[in-house]
Design a protein around this motif. Structure first.
Motif, PDB file in Angstrom:
ATOM      1  N   ARG A 548      94.054 -25.194 -21.976  1.00 53.66           N
ATOM      2  CA  ARG A 548      93.597 -23.825 -21.719  1.00 53.66           C
ATOM      3  C   ARG A 548      92.408 -23.845 -20.760  1.00 53.66           C
ATOM      4  NH1 ARG A 548      93.486 -20.491 -27.505  1.00 53.66           N
ATOM      5  NH2 ARG A 548      95.677 -19.816 -27.467  1.00 53.66           N
ATOM      6  N   ALA A 549      91.509 -24.779 -20.992  1.00 50.36           N
ATOM      7  CA  ALA A 549      90.356 -24.908 -20.094  1.00 50.36           C
ATOM      8  C   ALA A 549      90.809 -25.299 -18.692  1.00 50.36           C
ATOM      9  CB  ALA A 549      89.379 -25.940 -20.646  1.00 50.36           C
ATOM     10  N   VAL A 550      91.776 -26.212 -18.595  1.00 46.16           N
ATOM     11  CA  VAL A 550      92.329 -26.578 -17.292  1.00 46.16           C
ATOM     12  C   VAL A 550      92.900 -25.342 -16.607  1.00 46.16           C
ATOM     13  CG1 VAL A 550      94.174 -27.869 -16.141  1.00 46.16           C
ATOM     14  CG2 VAL A 550      92.794 -28.980 -17.917  1.00 46.16           C
ATOM     15  N   ARG A 551      93.640 -24.541 -17.361  1.00 47.68           N
ATOM     16  CA  ARG A 551      94.243 -23.328 -16.795  1.00 47.68           C
ATOM     17  C   ARG A 551      93.172 -22.351 -16.306  1.00 47.68           C
ATOM     18  NH1 ARG A 551      97.726 -19.575 -20.742  1.00 47.68           N
ATOM     19  NH2 ARG A 551      95.633 -19.423 -21.650  1.00 47.68           N
ATOM     20  N   GLU A 552      92.098 -22.163 -17.110  1.00 47.52           N
ATOM     21  CA  GLU A 552      91.043 -21.227 -16.722  1.00 47.52           C
ATOM     22  C   GLU A 552      90.359 -21.679 -15.434  1.00 47.52           C
ATOM     23  OE1 GLU A 552      90.072 -18.231 -18.058  1.00 47.52           O
ATOM     24  OE2 GLU A 552      91.953 -18.464 -19.162  1.00 47.52           O
ATOM     25  N   VAL A 553      90.067 -22.960 -15.342  1.00 48.70           N
ATOM     26  CA  VAL A 553      89.423 -23.487 -14.138  1.00 48.70           C
ATOM     27  C   VAL A 553      90.353 -23.356 -12.937  1.00 48.70           C
ATOM     28  CG1 VAL A 553      88.655 -25.636 -13.037  1.00 48.70           C
ATOM     29  CG2 VAL A 553      87.824 -25.025 -15.320  1.00 48.70           C
ATOM     30  N   LEU A 554      91.618 -23.669 -13.126  1.00 53.19           N
ATOM     31  CA  LEU A 554      92.590 -23.564 -12.041  1.00 53.19           C
ATOM     32  C   LEU A 554      92.700 -22.126 -11.552  1.00 53.19           C
ATOM     33  CD1 LEU A 554      94.621 -25.130 -10.345  1.00 53.19           C
ATOM     34  CD2 LEU A 554      96.308 -24.794 -12.142  1.00 53.19           C
ATOM     35  N   HIS A 555      92.802 -21.180 -12.474  1.00 56.27           N
ATOM     36  CA  HIS A 555      92.923 -19.773 -12.087  1.00 56.27           C
ATOM     37  C   HIS A 555      91.649 -19.282 -11.402  1.00 56.27           C
ATOM     38  CE1 HIS A 555      96.388 -18.678 -15.091  1.00 56.27           C
ATOM     39  NE2 HIS A 555      96.667 -19.717 -14.317  1.00 56.27           N
ATOM     40  N   ALA A 556      90.478 -19.711 -11.901  1.00 55.25           N
ATOM     41  CA  ALA A 556      89.222 -19.292 -11.278  1.00 55.25           C
ATOM     42  C   ALA A 556      89.112 -19.829  -9.853  1.00 55.25           C
ATOM     43  CB  ALA A 556      88.037 -19.772 -12.114  1.00 55.25           C
ATOM     44  N   GLY A 557      89.533 -21.075  -9.651  1.00 49.38           N
ATOM     45  CA  GLY A 557      89.512 -21.638  -8.311  1.00 49.38           C
ATOM     46  C   GLY A 557      90.467 -20.923  -7.376  1.00 49.38           C
TER      47      GLY A 557
END
Length: 569
Positions: A548-557
């Motif tokens: 989930r954290a990976v997804r949040e960082v990816l989406h923010a980038g």
């Protein structure tokens, strides 16, 4: 349990302070082969330079072992090794702190300079799309990305020029670039009268071509500013035209009406792109320019930095414009900086390729690659149309933005550039974004079928079950440093001397590619959604929270690139 966001920079600062007076010594490890044994290293030679005989005082070990402070990660052990002083963090505690507050790591570490207001000027947008060169397209994409990263830091940003060509507005929408549009020209009468007063003596001005007012000498300003600031010494005069005065009038209006930080500014009502952008950056309305007057301490010009984002071919003309602005207007901003984008070369292609031709080429390659993957043509399928557009734009933006903007860029136009197996492409990043969406959709579907329980409170998860090296690699190299990375991507050395300014707009693309590579390697090796057995659920939920954290960082980038996440590809 301690709270607050952990930070790499904060931890490095505390580690260096523990060594005593002197420059920074500690380094963060990034390579997987080192991270199995240490997270930070104080190299042996640096320690020898600091302590003479290389013997680290006992007080340093005590200080490091008890390291504390805001944002400082908890230390497990610190020991001398042949390479130097090796430090390892309490990984389960770091997992718990980070994954218990995922949103904090998908945002910048801290706001930018308080009160900073920026006007981003991209002259390339005055062209028609069919005449837009690849180097100009690069400048447009750099300006758009920089505007989004600055906005993420709550900096007030104005975008100039307002696009007047409807075809350019349509092309920008294709590229997922949001920029204000306005069909009206700025009022130039005040600047026109000043320009006429500065014109060099000449014969019959009536013989000049239509729209040309004459020449203005710039030598005095080049002598005063140029030698120290970096202006081209060959600048001696500027041919003043009505179009040039219109450009200056729009810039001047934008600076003088630059709103305070946090306000939305005035939005041109006839501009749909401008209305959408109002929640992100500030648009420039059509404003009548008042006659130049003496500046006051409250004028917007003093507190607004102008950044001209230009291609290397446009720089000489932009320098002329800057000097003319200073010549004619005593309210011209003192802080004008040039972010010059390097040239763009296309390997193996003779002649020139325009920006729309480049987009059409990449779109055709995306459609072709999809047809090969799915064994059928999906270009007419409405469910895939937008995905193909996003993939085309992602390919272009990662190609254009993965290299430092000041450097020359060489494009390879082969079909392999858009393969999901090419680990450095935008397509590869979007492919892994879709894999994450599929993973969480799979969990949701299995939960609805009763195979898995609902996701428990994050505070109840046991992160000591995350002991795979790939899991630490994702957290330590991508999630934990992401707030600092966003801050670095938005950093502008606006108080530095000289005309030119650099930006690190390549950082986000590079970090998303690295994150995608590490995630892909981990995902291919580790089965996340295991068998529906209760004794396996603890590790499954801890891994899902990590991803989930990976997804949040990816989406923010991706958001800083104007790219929506894809759920299928």
């Amino acid at each position: 349990m301690a709270t607050g966001r952990l930070g790499i920079e904060e931890t490095l600062g505390a580690l260096n302070a523990a060594l005593g007076p002197g420059g920074p010594v500690w380094l963060k490890e990034t390579r997987a082969r080192h991270l199995h044994a240490r997270d930070f290293l104080a190299p042996r030679r640096a320690l020898q330079a600091r302590f003479g005989d290389g013997q680290v005082p006992e007080r340093v070990f005590h200080a490091v072992a008890g390291l504390q402070g805001p944002g400082v990660a908890p230390v497990l052990r610190c020991a001398p090794t042949p390479s130097g002083l090796a430090l390892q963090l309490q990984r389960s505690a770091v997992f718990e702190r980070v994954l218990g507050s995922v949103e904090a790591y998908a945002a910048p570490a801290a706001p930018a300079t308080p009160g900073l207001r920026v006007l981003l000027h991209c002259p390339a947008l005055r062209a028609s799309p069919c005449a837009l060169r690849l180097s100009q397209l690069r400048a447009v994409l750099v300006a758009d990305h920089l505007a989004r990263t600055l906005h993420a830091h709550r900096v007030s940003v104005r975008l100039v020029p307002a696009v007047r060509d409807p075809h350019m507005s349509t092309f920008l929408q294709q590229l997922k670039v949001e920029w204000p549009a306005n069909s009206e020209r700025a009022e130039t009468e005040a600047l026109r009268s000043l320009a006429l007063a500065e014109l060099n003596p000449a014969g019959d001005r009536g013989a000049l071509p239509a729209g040309v007012l004459g020449n203005v000498c710039l030598k005095d300003l080049v002598e005063k500013r140029g030698r120290t600031a970096g202006y081209d010494p060959n600048l001696d005069s500027c041919l003043v035209t009505e179009d040039l005065l219109s450009v200056l009038a729009e810039l001047r209006a934008a600076v003088l009406h630059c709103p305070e930080v946090g306000s939305l500014g005035l939005v041109s009502e006839d501009s749909a792109p401008c209305r959408r952008l109002a929640n992100q950056v500030l648009c420039v309305p059509a404003v009548t320019v008042s006659p130049p007057q003496a500046a006051t301490p409250h004028d917007g010009a003093d507190s607004c930095m102008v950044v001209h984002v230009v291609s290397c071919e446009e720089e000489f003309q932009q320098q002329k414009l800057d000097l003319l602005w200073w010549k004619l207007d005593n309210q011209a901003p003192l802080r004008q900086k040039h972010l010059v984008c390097g040239s763009v070369k296309v390997a193996g292609v003779p002649g020139t390729l325009t920006a729309p031709e480049y987009y059409e080429l990449r779109h055709a390659q995306v459609c072709k690659a999809s047809a090969l993957k799915h064994s059928r043509d999906l270009t007419e399928d409405p469910a895939w149309t937008e995905s193909f557009r996003v993939l085309s734009v992602a390919t272009i933006k990662f190609e254009m933005l993965s290299t430092a903007p000041q450097s020359q860029l060489v494009l390879a136009l082969a079909d392999s550039s858009i393969s999901t197996k090419g680990t450095k492409s935008g397509t590869f990043v979007m492919y892994n974004c879709a894999r994450l969406a599929t993973l969480f959709e799979g969990y949701k579907h299995s939960m609805e079928q009763g195979l898995y329980p609902s996701f428990p409170p994050v505070s109840s998860l046991d992160f000591s079950l995350l002991h795979d090296e790939g899991e630490w690699l994702l957290l330590f190299n991508s999630i934990l440093p992401f707030p600092d990375l966003l801050s670095q991507a938005a950093a502008l050395e606006y108080m530095g001397p000289g005309l030119h300014i650099s930006a690190r707009t390549e950082m986000v693309c590079k970090s998303l590619v690295k994150l995608s590579m590490d995630f892909s390697s981990y995902y291919n090796r580790v089965h996340i959604l295991g068998e529906p057995r209760p004794h396996l659920f603890g590790q499954m939920f801890a891994r899902l929270q990590l991803l989930r954290a990976v997804r949040e960082v990816l989406h923010a980038g991706l958001a800083t690139l104007g790219l929506p996440p894809l759920s299928h590809i």
